[in-house]
Design an enzyme around this catalytic site. Structure first.
Site, PDB file in Angstrom:
ATOM      1  N   CYS A  49     -13.951   5.769 -22.995  1.00  0.00           N
ATOM      2  CA  CYS A  49     -14.402   6.033 -24.678  1.00  0.00           C
ATOM      3  C   CYS A  49     -13.238   6.683 -25.194  1.00  0.00           C
ATOM      4  O   CYS A  49     -12.906   7.646 -24.748  1.00  0.00           O
ATOM      5  CB  CYS A  49     -15.596   6.708 -24.669  1.00  0.00           C
ATOM      6  SG  CYS A  49     -16.999   5.880 -23.736  1.00  0.00           S
ATOM      7  N   ASP A  73       0.823  -1.201   0.099  1.00  0.00           N
ATOM      8  CA  ASP A  73       0.153  -0.123  -0.027  1.00  0.00           C
ATOM      9  C   ASP A  73       0.783   1.201  -0.087  1.00  0.00           C
ATOM     10  O   ASP A  73       0.387   2.152  -0.482  1.00  0.00           O
ATOM     11  CB  ASP A  73      -0.842   0.119   1.380  1.00  0.00           C
ATOM     12  CG  ASP A  73      -2.225  -0.817   1.101  1.00  0.00           C
ATOM     13  OD1 ASP A  73      -2.506  -1.480   1.806  1.00  0.00           O
ATOM     14  OD2 ASP A  73      -2.597  -0.344  -0.003  1.00  0.00           O
ATOM     15  N   GLU A 117      -6.950   1.009   0.905  1.00  0.00           N
ATOM     16  CA  GLU A 117      -6.267   2.301   1.521  1.00  0.00           C
ATOM     17  C   GLU A 117      -6.523   3.283   0.301  1.00  0.00           C
ATOM     18  O   GLU A 117      -5.813   3.122  -0.466  1.00  0.00           O
ATOM     19  CB  GLU A 117      -4.763   1.999   1.877  1.00  0.00           C
ATOM     20  CG  GLU A 117      -4.374   3.091   2.670  1.00  0.00           C
ATOM     21  CD  GLU A 117      -2.982   2.942   2.970  1.00  0.00           C
ATOM     22  OE1 GLU A 117      -2.479   2.032   3.631  1.00  0.00           O
ATOM     23  OE2 GLU A 117      -1.811   3.639   2.369  1.00  0.00           O
ATOM     24  N   SER A 166     -19.906  -1.113 -21.059  1.00  0.00           N
ATOM     25  CA  SER A 166     -19.700  -1.686 -19.986  1.00  0.00           C
ATOM     26  C   SER A 166     -20.333  -3.090 -20.151  1.00  0.00           C
ATOM     27  O   SER A 166     -20.759  -3.507 -21.051  1.00  0.00           O
ATOM     28  CB  SER A 166     -20.728  -0.904 -19.005  1.00  0.00           C
ATOM     29  OG  SER A 166     -22.248  -0.914 -19.483  1.00  0.00           O
ATOM     30  N   HIS A 173     -15.166   8.738 -17.764  1.00  0.00           N
ATOM     31  CA  HIS A 173     -15.767   9.320 -18.993  1.00  0.00           C
ATOM     32  C   HIS A 173     -14.656  10.055 -19.744  1.00  0.00           C
ATOM     33  O   HIS A 173     -14.083  11.160 -19.168  1.00  0.00           O
ATOM     34  CB  HIS A 173     -16.907   9.827 -19.074  1.00  0.00           C
ATOM     35  CG  HIS A 173     -18.002   9.283 -18.250  1.00  0.00           C
ATOM     36  ND1 HIS A 173     -18.799   8.147 -19.033  1.00  0.00           N
ATOM     37  CD2 HIS A 173     -18.540   9.178 -16.955  1.00  0.00           C
ATOM     38  CE1 HIS A 173     -19.505   7.495 -18.359  1.00  0.00           C
ATOM     39  NE2 HIS A 173     -19.451   8.272 -17.191  1.00  0.00           N
TER      40      HIS A 173
END
Lengths: 561, 389
Positions: free
Chosen positions: B203, B76, B115, B231, B161
């Site tokens: 896209c 992490d 985290e 999707s 997007h």
């Protein structure tokens, strides 16, 4: 009619006045208020720094002890000699090595010191006499027949900056020049061992010169050592996967104070070190060790070692406040069911230190405690860890990870062990050379790329503090290069450290984020709605005035004719 | 007799000559291992740029890459995870504290020890560029910084997007491909990466890597310019689409990879062909120095450390002095506790679980009363309705 004419006149004057105000007052005001504040930067000096011509000077002193030279040869001594070596690394980087050699005969006190029984004692007493400056090398030439060094040993390199060189038999008929020309190759070998080598410097320049021709080994060395940074964090962790069986005690504070702190104190010119320690319980290794019947012990093969670190690293933690690189040293005590645990290297042989390290990360040592208690002992067993053995391994790993490469001396050389500080002075000098060069190279590339960035993007704001950092970085860089030329290694390192701090602070200043990428069509899209409604009437009225005056001129012309 | 002696001498001399060669070979192989990839540590920057409940799939995308990267070994402390919205604790989430990637809630990618470094409104273009270029204010904690050096391999994953040449952040701002390329150039100038793998699932994703010009960059995108990334599956209980097609098949591919696997980048380029993804994934390798076939997946997604055996130790003989214990005269006596005793585990384990009150299921009461009302009005006629309402 006249009133109309007057009105028209007034209209014309009004339009002209407005146009005048817009042009004389408006445009400069708009220009000034949309200007970004750019403090002055020394662009010319920065472009000079782009081509780095480094000169490294080493002061060498060759001292002839009694019995090496005949009296006729001795009369010509003292004399001094300068040898230069030029290397062109790439189009923008050049190196020049200057070896200034001074030859002299030994003083009476030095002769006394050389009359000791062993080379180590001689080295110690020689050190008491003079303190040689940082970066210099002193070679004492002792006669061939001397018993100070054993038979097959030609050179003894001491803990400080001195070396004892057994000279080949010198004929009394030789002139001093011939003696020196015979001696020089040996002195050169000594200097290459005790001071920087070309490969070290090339590796230190790896920031600037990405595709340099380095040997594979020096590439591995370069990848292993941690990069130059103003500070380091060193963390020692004890991993106890089995607290129910082993109750471990380690005197970490005392061990750090006695063994690690002297090394870190000696390295303090290079960086600041902060050391901490922790104990982790129920921390397991990520791999299952295999039981080997031949030695009735568990073994970890070399290939599985690379998968050990990751599961542990998630639990190690680090100091949230600093962004310094971290070196982790882990001491793993195997649980009672998997004891003893040994590490095997690539050829399946046992590793005496039972430890391994990962470049730029740290080291892990496995410490077996199964011999310290019998099977009938009451659990949990109190165990005191032998910190001297553990710290011996960690110290060796720390040296490697900090960049003190293991030197492979030529045959016939004997290197004295580093002693309580863990570091010989000449090893420190080697590190200082490569660190100074690395800092200078990094700082110069940072400053030049920053200047290029600020030049290219016209609307980044350059605050005063950035300009100040850049100027101080430039002056520190110039001083560092000058000090390297003069041979003052300690000052060169200090200036290079200041240069790198200032340049990094300037480069990574939060205000330099060029967020708005304005393509030209977007600029038009912003200004047109603001200025077009205002400009259209002004321009049209000016055009109308112009066309009317032209009309009047034409009428006048027509009237005349 | 003499012949034997000669043979042994010859054998001995031969052995003497072969030992340095063996040593050279060993050094060669040791250096050869280092040389193959040139990196010593791995970092990952995973960014989800959309908010709102219907963009659940973008958070699931990012979390599935996070899960794979953690599983393959990157800790992490070396991952910068930026999620623009909180789906796991969203009030519309049917199963709180979970984010699923497969329908029928098969795989929870939220896990137990996620985290998140930048969350909610902290995920902005400015913060993203600050993380990449390192121009953060001095008060930023270590977990929010990308502390890479010149031997770090970095994986950057962006999802959200996007359009031709831009990626939308938080529905209010966007980052252009030119800004991204400039940011990578800034990273290169300061040697903040050794090699960088850039994956984008939006896209027209291929437009984002068109403008790169710094060396050692490899880029993958889920769709070409002019195509949309689609999707994958909706889950009817949760009510939204769970993952994007490209990242779904990427996750499926990465689940097969384990830390010692030898799968290389050519396999990654084949993930999600057009028959599965409908869009055409693209990749760009012209700026990359090495041949993609020799680049292992674990070079970027995992963290396989190089190790060296420690050959030498330093002999330390001087004994340790005890550090002087300085204690004030009125100090409290600290009893050293045994680890086993500190937590009274026995008492806790034998506690009886708390009794939960039983409630009938939610819909039941509502349905029950509706049924009673319907029966009443059917029997007695609708004219009684006005007495109720």
């Amino acid at each position: 009619m006249a009133v109309l004419q007057l009105e028209k006149q007034r209209g014309r004057y009004a339009a002209l006045a407005i146009a005048a105000v817009v042009i004389v007052v408006g445009i400069p005001l708009w220009w000034k208020t949309t200007e970004t504040y750019r403090a002055w930067l020394p662009f010319s000096e920065i472009s000079e720094l782009d081509s780095l011509q480094l000169q490294l000077s080493v002061d060498i002193e060759v001292v002839f002890s009694r019995g090496t030279l005949t009296p006729e040869q001795q009369t010509k001594v003292p004399l001094s000699n300068v040898r230069e070596q030029e290397h062109v690394v790439d189009a923008k980087t050049g190196l020049r090595y200057t070896y200034e050699t001074k030859y002299r005969t030994a003083t009476i006190m030095e002769e006394d010191a050389l009359n000791q029984h062993t080379a180590a004692e001689a080295d110690l007493s020689l050190h008491m006499l003079t303190e040689s400056s940082c970066g210099s090398v002193v070679v004492y030439v002792i006669p061939d027949s001397s018993t100070l060094l054993p038979e097959d040993v030609k050179v003894y390199v001491g803990q400080r900056r001195t070396a004892l060189l057994r000279s080949a038999p010198i004929k009394s008929s030789w002139s001093l020049k011939e003696v020196l020309s015979n001696l020089d190759p040996h002195v050169e070998k000594v200097v290459n061992t005790m001071s920087f080598s070309h490969q070290d410097i090339i590796a230190a320049l790896s920031d600037r010169v990405r595709m340099a021709k380095v040997t594979k080994e020096s590439m591995a060395d370069n990848m292993r050592a941690i990069k130059s940074s103003p500070g380091y964090e060193i963390t020692f962790s004890l991993l106890n996967p089995d607290p129910k069986s082993h109750n471990l005690h380690w005197e970490i504070e005392g061990a750090l104070h006695d063994y690690i702190q002297p090394l870190l104190n000696k390295l303090s010119p290079i960086a600041n070190f902060s050391v901490d320690s922790q104990i982790l319980y129920y921390a397991v290794l990520g791999v299952n060790p295999r039981f080997d019947n031949s030695v009735s012990a568990y073994t970890l093969s070399a290939d599985s070692l690379s998968h050990v670190i990751n599961p542990v690293e998630a639990r190690l933690g680090s100091n949230a406040a600093s962004s310094n690189p971290v070196l982790n040293f882990l001491l793993y005590v195997p649980d009672a069911l998997h004891s003893p645990l040994f590490i095997r290297d690539h050829s399946k042989r046992e590793v005496p230190s039972n430890a391994f390290h990962s470049p730029r990360w740290g080291g892990i040592m496995v410490y077996n405690v199964n011999e310290m208690y019998g099977s009938e002992a009451e659990l949990p067993v109190d165990i005191n860890i032998n910190m001297a053995k553990v710290m011996g391994v960690f110290l060796a790993q720390l040296r490697l990870l900090l960049g003190l490469q293991h030197t492979h001396p030529p045959p016939g050389f004997v290197l004295q062990s580093p002693g309580s500080a863990g570091l010989a002075d000449w090893e420190l000098d080697r590190l200082l050379w490569s660190r100074s060069v690395e800092n200078i190279a990094t700082a110069s590339t940072t400053i030049t790329s920053l200047a290029q960035l600020l030049d290219q993007i016209g609307n980044i704001v350059i605050n005063d503090n950035i300009a100040q950092q850049v100027s101080s970085a430039v002056t520190s860089l110039q001083s560092a290069v000058a000090e390297l030329e003069a041979g003052n290694l300690a000052f060169a390192l200090q200036y290079s450290r200041e240069a790198i701090l200032a340049s990094e602070r300037a480069f990574f200043d939060p205000s330099l984020l060029h967020l708005l990428y304005f393509p030209d069509d977007q600029k038009f899209a912003i200004y047109i709605p603001l200025f077009l409604p205002m400009c259209v009437p002004i321009v049209l009225s000016l055009l109308k005035i112009v066309s009317e005056t032209r009309q009047r001129q034409a009428d006048k012309q027509a009237k005349k004719d | 007799m003499d012949y034997c002696y000669l043979m042994t001498k010859c054998a001995f001399i031969y052995l003497l000559f072969s030992i340095p060669r063996a040593h050279c070979d060993y050094v060669e192989t040791k250096a050869g291992q280092f040389f193959s990839s040139g990196h010593t540590n791995n970092w990952a920057v995973l960014v989800c740029t959309s908010r709102f409940w219907f963009n659940y799939r973008h958070v699931a995308n990012t979390l599935s890459v996070y899960r794979s990267v953690k599983r393959l070994g990157i800790p992490d402390s070396h991952i910068v995870l930026m999620l623009a919205d909180d789906m796991a604790c969203n009030y519309r989430n049917l199963k709180p504290a979970t984010v699923f990637s497969h329908k029928n809630m098969e795989l929870n990618v939220y896990g137990d020890d996620v985290e998140v470094d930048y969350r909610g409104y902290e995920v902005t273009v400015e913060n993203f560029l600050r993380v990449l270029t390192g121009r953060l204010p001095p008060s930023t904690p270590r977990s929010k910084r990308l502390l890479s050096d010149d031997r770090s391999n970095i994986l950057i994953y962006l999802t959200g997007h996007g359009g031709n040449g831009f990626l939308k952040f938080q529905d209010s701002e966007e980052i252009s491909n030119m800004e991204l390329a400039d940011a990578f150039e800034q990273m290169w100038q300061k040697r903040r990466y050794n090699e960088l793998l850039f994956i984008i699932d939006t896209c027209q994703g291929a437009s984002m890597y068109e403008r790169f010009y710094s060396p050692n960059l490899m880029a993958l995108a889920s769709s070409q310019v002019g195509e949309d990334s689609l999707s994958h599956q909706p889950d009817l209980a949760i009510g939204v689409h769970l993952m994007d097609k490209y990242t779904f098949y990427l996750l499926k591919f990465l689940e097969e990879v384990h830390p010692a696997s030898q799968a290389n980048m050519n396999d990654l380029f084949k993930v999600c062909p057009q028959s599965q993804c409908v869009s055409t994934p693209g990749h760009r390798t012209d700026l990359f120095q090495r041949d993609p076939g020799s680049v292992l997946i674990t070079d970027f997604f995992g963290s396989v450390r190089k190790v060296e055996i420690t050959k030498e130790t330093i002999n330390l003989t001087s004994p340790i002095e005890q550090p002087i214990e300085s204690s004030a005269s009125g100090a409290v006596q600290i009893n050293s506790l045994m680890y086993v005793d500190q937590l009274p585990v026995a008492e806790i384990i034998h506690q009886k679980p708390k009794q939960k009150d039983w409630h009938p299921p939610d819909g039941f009461i509502l349905g029950f009363w509706t049924l009673i009302l319907l029966v009443f009005f059917k029997t007695y006629g609708i004219k009684h309705l006005k007495h109720i309402f």
